[in-house]
Design an enzyme around this catalytic site. Structure first.
Site, short mmCIF file in Angstrom:
data_model
loop_
_atom_site.label_atom_id
_atom_site.label_comp_id
_atom_site.label_asym_id
_atom_site.label_seq_id
_atom_site.Cartn_x
_atom_site.Cartn_y
_atom_site.Cartn_z
N ASP A 1 0.87 -1.17 0.00
CA ASP A 1 0.00 0.00 0.00
C ASP A 1 0.91 1.23 0.00
OD1 ASP A 1 -2.42 1.57 0.44
OD2 ASP A 1 -3.23 -0.26 1.32
N ASP B 1 -3.04 4.75 -2.22
CA ASP B 1 -4.12 5.24 -1.37
C ASP B 1 -4.59 6.64 -1.81
OD1 ASP B 1 -5.50 4.71 1.31
OD2 ASP B 1 -4.62 6.68 1.69
N GLU C 1 -6.31 3.92 -5.78
CA GLU C 1 -7.62 4.08 -5.13
C GLU C 1 -8.08 5.49 -5.45
OE1 GLU C 1 -9.81 4.15 -0.79
OE2 GLU C 1 -7.95 5.23 -1.18
N HIS D 1 -11.32 -3.25 3.10
CA HIS D 1 -11.23 -2.90 4.53
C HIS D 1 -12.00 -1.63 4.88
CE1 HIS D 1 -8.50 -0.37 2.42
NE2 HIS D 1 -8.27 0.34 3.50
N ASP D 2 -12.61 -0.99 3.90
CA ASP D 2 -13.32 0.27 4.14
C ASP D 2 -14.83 0.12 4.03
OD1 ASP D 2 -11.03 1.78 4.54
OD2 ASP D 2 -10.81 2.28 2.42
C1 NOJ Z 1 -8.24 5.11 2.07
C2 NOJ Z 1 -7.97 3.87 2.87
O1 NOJ Z 1 -8.45 2.76 2.18
C3 NOJ Z 1 -8.62 4.08 4.21
O2 NOJ Z 1 -8.62 2.91 4.99
C4 NOJ Z 1 -7.93 5.21 4.91
O3 NOJ Z 1 -8.60 5.49 6.12
C5 NOJ Z 1 -7.89 6.47 4.05
N1 NOJ Z 1 -7.57 6.20 2.69
C6 NOJ Z 1 -6.85 7.42 4.57
O4 NOJ Z 1 -5.57 6.90 4.30
#
Ligand code: NOJ
Ligand code: CA
Length: 703
Positions: free
Chosen positions: A251, A352, A410, A481-482
């Site tokens: 990541d 990210d 992302e 994970h989000d």
């Molecule tokens: C996206 C990530 O997937 C998430 O888990 C994170 O909280 C935010 N970016 C900030 O890095």
């Protein structure tokens, strides 16, 4: 027509050829906006937020409306600021949409089944031949042997054929009995991952971090988080993955660092020094932040630093400080760091929130109407910033390309056209992006409690398969994970859990693009029954809870709201066994799960149960490996407008596969499958021949 039906096939821009981008003004029409890549995606986003279909902007009357007319119709609902912000965003981007060198998808085979071969399944059944009823899942062999990383033939890169698996290390496997997952735990499970048939691992951050946001707040990019192990453990993990024929990507969190990062500490101590301009500091009095931007984790996006008598920007938590990408010295540091990891042998990165790195120079106030629509203030000033493409190209040419490294960005808020500009083969930016438009239904947010209708996913997949230029390649994912778990999104009460989890596997692993599985998805893991805010660990959830309560909501209602969307649903320990702590750890884990591992929902039991979700995932990854049509083939959709029916043909030179799915819990009538088809996989044990697809039935045939 369902509310969310998005029949883009007949309403896309007149030609795939890019039109010259003229500056847009208040005299421009809706059609002009729709022809502009940023305009297309911005309008799509607005419609989604409002719960409306694209037909609202593509019907002939609306297409001809000028922005000035819309402004007078909308009256006080849309002020001048809204149009200024919209035009500024649209005109900041003059690149044309990448051109199709070949149609990504053959024309839709609407309402037509693939042509029959001599012997039909029905005939076979009538003759009493058992094999017609048995899914031919034994015809594929799950990947139990070590494989060397496969090089696709021709010039195709490896990642187009790969199945990725995302690991959230903290919740994956604890190897040293402290209740926290770690690198040793991942090493223990490498054989499991190989046997699952995955080709590449993506590790959520494992760098040194004070863990305000579980590692997405990095303190040292070149060190391993002590709780996760050592650099030697990492080297062991990387070697172990490679030995088993799996690649590994990291990541890359470079929109922000922890406030405990040395760069930030030095920037505070010495504003004139080499790191003084590495972050986004702005003047302002202690009681008044420089602008109205809000953080994704509640409250203002600004934190006051008395040391500098300045405010610092943080789009996420108040310990995640945004980096200043306009500073060339910062960009050089990022390039060096990326190359350092590539020198160690990692195969690429997931980047990210990478579309947030370039902010409008003046950091202007966010528009109120946009904030109301999207839920955050200021976003139009950084989600597709002025130098985004330039900075990505630098990263690619100076770091990724020399190592032939893979990149997936992302990119929250980015739509199909912007994604095309970020991933077009000849644009040298990213290999793929994660788009999020399929995660919630129109008009819904993650924190709404509702049942997701998979027909919406179908239209999303059809739109992208049809409209995404052929020089781009799509990522395919549900869980991460989000987000809460997808099985629970569709059937919140757990009905049809096994068959639904298998249907999701079929769609993901037979669609055109690169699948990313998330840990536990292959076990059919579902949302957790957290009982109070004290059970939650995620900073986003906790901050939101307090914000809602501060706004007057009762604790019960605030918790119910947070529970619907909390990221912690995906962050409970992977259920390895039916034993204590689900076999994740010998001690109480850092976050607790539901306990349904005792009902057979765990890897050990599922590994020995041929009807389990895990066994099915193994079958499907093997099927994907053995049938080039599933990776390299074209896709053509069958009867795309038939509600809750999802049929498509994947074809390449040597073979054709036909996939049929019932995306609902109601039986679905469909034409009988033509003769001569061999069933390769099914979400049910037995075929029925009564013309109905059962709840969430999905079948894969060789045609
Ligand atoms: C996206 C990530 O997937 C998430 O888990 C994170 O909280 C935010 N970016 C900030 O890095
Ligand atoms: Ca541990």
């Amino acid at each position: 027509m369902a509310l969310f039906h998005r029949s883009t096939h007949d309403i896309r821009r007149p030609s795939a050829q890019p039109a010259a981008q003229q500056p847009l003004t208040m005299r421009s029409t809706v059609a002009d906006l729709w022809a502009n890549p940023v305009g297309h995606d911005a309008l799509t986003k607005i419609l989604l937020q409002l719960g409306l279909g694209t037909v609202w902007v593509t019907n002939p009357v609306v297409r001809r409306l000028r922005l000035s007319q819309i402004k007078s119709i909308a009256g006080r609902h849309l002020d001048a600021g809204f149009f200024d912000a919209l035009l500024a965003l649209l005109n900041s981007q003059t690149d044309e949409r990448p051109v199709d060198d070949e149609p990504a998808t053959p024309p839709l085979e609407s309402e037509k089944m693939p042509s029959p071969k001599p012997e039909s399944l029905t005939d076979m059944a009538a003759e009493g031949r058992d094999d017609a009823h048995r899914p031919a899942t034994t015809s594929v062999s799950p990947g139990t042997a070590a494989r060397s990383p496969e090089e696709p033939s021709g010039d195709e890169p490896w990642w187009k054929r790969a199945v990725f698996y995302q690991i959230y290390p903290r919740s994956f496997k604890d190897s040293n009995g402290d209740g926290i997952g770690d690198l040793g735990g991942i090493v223990e499970k490498l054989d499991y991952l190989r046997d699952l048939g995955v080709d590449a691992l993506w590790l959520s951050p494992i760098y040194d971090s004070p863990n305000d946001d579980n590692g997405y707040d990095i303190r040292d990019y070149r060190a391993i988080m002590a709780k996760f192990g050592t650099m030697a453990d990492f080297d062991r993990l990387l070697a172990g993955a490679h030995e088993r024929g799996m690649r590994l990507i990291m990541d890359l969190v470079v929109n922000h660092t922890s406030d405990e990062h040395q760069w930030f500490q030095q920037a505070l101590r010495d504003p004139q020094g080499p790191y003084g301009d590495f972050y986004l500091f702005r003047d302002g009095t202690p009681d008044s932040p420089p602008n109205n931007w809000t953080s994704f984790f509640s409250g203002s996006a600004w934190r006051y630093f008395p040391e500098r008598e300045q405010w610092g920007l943080h789009l996420f938590s108040s310990k995640q400080m945004d980096l200043n990408w306009d500073n060339p010295a910062l960009r050089r540091e990022v390039v060096d760091m990326v190359r350092w990891w590539l020198d160690k042998g990692v195969d690429g990165f997931r980047l990210d929130v990478i579309n947030y790195i370039s902010k409008q120079a003046e950091l202007p106030d966010g528009d109120g109407t946009i904030a109301q629509l999207i839920g955050f203030n200021g976003i139009e000033n950084y989600f597709y910033g002025p130098h985004l493409h330039e900075y990505l190209r630098q990263l690619r040419t100076e770091a990724f390309e020399p190592y032939d490294a893979f990149s997936v960005g992302e990119t929250p808020g980015v739509g199909l056209d912007m994604a095309a500009l970020l991933t077009g083969r000849d644009r040298h930016e990213l290999d793929m992006v994660f788009n999020f438009d399929h995660l919630e239904m129109p008009g819904k947010t993650r924190f709404d409690d509702y049942r997701y209708d998979l027909d919406y996913l179908k239209h999303y997949l059809i739109d992208w398969a049809t409209d995404y230029p052929s020089s781009c390649w799509m990522s395919l994912f549900y869980d991460n994970h989000d987000n809460p778990r997808w099985v629970s999104k569709v059937e919140p009460n757990g009905a049809y859990r096994t068959v639904l989890a298998k249907l999701l596997a079929v769609v993901q692993l037979t669609s055109r693009g690169t699948p990313f599985l998330f840990q536990g998805q292959e076990l059919g893991m579902v949302n957790q029954r957290f009982s109070s805010i004290d059970d939650l660990r995620d900073i986003e959830s906790i901050n939101l809870f307090h914000e809602l309560v501060a706004g007057g909501m009762s604790h019960t209602d605030a918790f119910a709201k947070v529970l619907a969307g909390t990221r912690d649903h995906a962050r409970t320990p992977v259920q390895w066994t039916a034993g204590p702590h689900a076999g994740f750890s010998d001690v109480e884990p850092w976050i607790s799960g539901d306990g349904d591992e005792r009902d057979g929902w765990n890897a050990a039991d599922e590994a020995t149960n041929p009807g389990s979700v895990l066994a099915f995932y193994r079958t499907m990854t093997a099927l994907r490996r053995e049938h080039p049509a599933l990776t390299d083939g074209t896709v053509a959709f069958v009867a795309p407008r038939r509600s809750h029916y999802f049929g498509y043909i994947r074809a390449c030179d040597d073979e054709r596969l036909f996939i049929e799915c019932n995306l609902s819990r109601a039986p679905l009538r469909r034409e009988p499958v033509p003769g001569g088809f061999t069933l390769l996989a099914s979400t049910y044990d037995q075929l029925t021949l009564d013309g109905n697809l059962r709840p969430y039935e999905a079948n894969v045939y060789q045609a």
